[in-house]
Design a protein around this motif. Structure first.
Motif, mmCIF file in Angstrom:
data_model
loop_
_atom_site.group_PDB
_atom_site.id
_atom_site.type_symbol
_atom_site.label_atom_id
_atom_site.label_comp_id
_atom_site.label_asym_id
_atom_site.label_seq_id
_atom_site.Cartn_x
_atom_site.Cartn_y
_atom_site.Cartn_z
ATOM 1 N N ASN A 1 0.807 -1.226 0.000
ATOM 2 C CA ASN A 1 0.000 0.000 0.000
ATOM 3 C C ASN A 1 0.843 1.279 0.000
ATOM 4 N N SER B 1 3.806 9.077 3.680
ATOM 5 C CA SER B 1 2.466 8.550 3.968
ATOM 6 C C SER B 1 2.522 7.087 4.385
ATOM 7 N N TYR B 2 3.427 6.329 3.760
ATOM 8 C CA TYR B 2 3.570 4.913 4.091
ATOM 9 C C TYR B 2 3.952 4.739 5.566
ATOM 10 N N GLU C 1 1.206 5.925 8.085
ATOM 11 C CA GLU C 1 0.163 4.906 8.246
ATOM 12 C C GLU C 1 0.573 3.845 9.263
ATOM 13 N N LYS C 2 1.870 3.623 9.414
ATOM 14 C CA LYS C 2 2.396 2.646 10.371
ATOM 15 C C LYS C 2 2.770 3.289 11.712
ATOM 16 N N SER C 3 2.435 4.577 11.871
ATOM 17 C CA SER C 3 2.757 5.341 13.085
ATOM 18 C C SER C 3 4.256 5.379 13.351
#
Length: 184
Positions: A90, A140-141, A144-146
Motif C-alpha cells: 500500500n 504517507s507509508y 500509516e504505520k505510526s
C-alpha cells in the motif's frame, strides 16, 4: 526449454480465460464485488500476481532474463521495508517522464500490492527512450504505520536507452534510509 513453452501456453490460456470471464456476470457473485468492473479488477490483479510469480519461477529454473512481454510491463518495481523485513504494501508510487522542455509528465499512479509490487506501470507502447522518475510516497507509508520517517518521499530518476529491454527498479526502504539499483 519445455518449461518455458509450457509457461507461455499458460499465459495464453489465462488471457483467453480472462476474456471469457469478462463477459460472465456470475463471476461478480463469486468474489462478492458490487460491479462487474470491480470484480474484473480483482480478477486481473490476481492473474497478474500469478503471472509475475510464474515468471520469476521460470527465470530461476531456466536462467532466462525476464522480458517486458513476460511481465506485462517493460518497467517494474518492488519495494521492501527493511525495518520490518516485509514487502511495503500500500505504498503510493507515481511514474513520470521528462518531456523536451524538461518538465515532468505524470504517466501513472498506483499503490503497491501485498507483495510490495505495482504491476502495470505502463505499456510497451508508451515506453520510449528518455528520462523517467519513480516517486515513492514514503512519508504517507510510514505515517500509516505510526512511524516517523526522515524522507517524506523518494525520487528515483533513471535513463531508458533501449525501450525493448525490461527494467526493474527496486527500492529497499527504512525510516532513515533507502537504497535502489537496477534489478533484473
Amino acid at each position: 526449454m519445455q518449461f518455458v513453452s509450457l509457461y507461455y501456453a499458460m499465459v495464453v490460456a489465462v488471457s483467453v480465460h480472462m476474456q471469457l470471464v469478462s463477459t460472465s456476470l456470475p463471476f461478480t457473485k463469486k468474489c462478492n464485488c458490487t460491479t462487474l468492473k470491480e470484480s474484473l479488477g480483482v480478477f486481473q490483479t490476481n492473474i497478474q500476481n500469478s503471472v509475475d510469480k510464474l515468471t520469476r519461477q521460470v527465470q530461476m529454473v531456466t536462467g532466462a532474463p525476464q522480458t517486458a512481454m513476460a511481465t506485462g510491463s517493460p518497467l517494474t518495481t518492488h519495494v521492501l521495508d527493511t525495518s520490518s523485513g516485509t514487502p511495503a504494501a500500500n505504498l503510493t508510487i507515481s511514474l513520470f517522464r521528462r518531456d523536451e522542455l524538461g518538465q515532468w509528465t505524470n504517466l501513472s499512479n498506483g499503490n503497491t500490492n501485498s507483495d510490495g509490487r505495482l504491476p502495470g506501470l505502463l505499456t510497451q507502447d508508451t515506453f520510449t527512450i528518455g528520462l523517467y522518475k519513480l516517486t515513492f510516497d514514503t512519508g504517507s507509508y510510514f505515517l500509516e504505520k505510526s512511524v516517523h520517517g526522515f524522507y517524506p518521499y523518494v525520487d528515483v530518476v533513471f535513463e531508458i536507452t533501449d525501450p525493448h529491454q525490461h527494467y526493474h527498479v527496486p527500492l529497499l526502504l527504512s525510516p532513515y534510509g533507502y537504497s535502489t539499483y537496477r534489478g533484473s
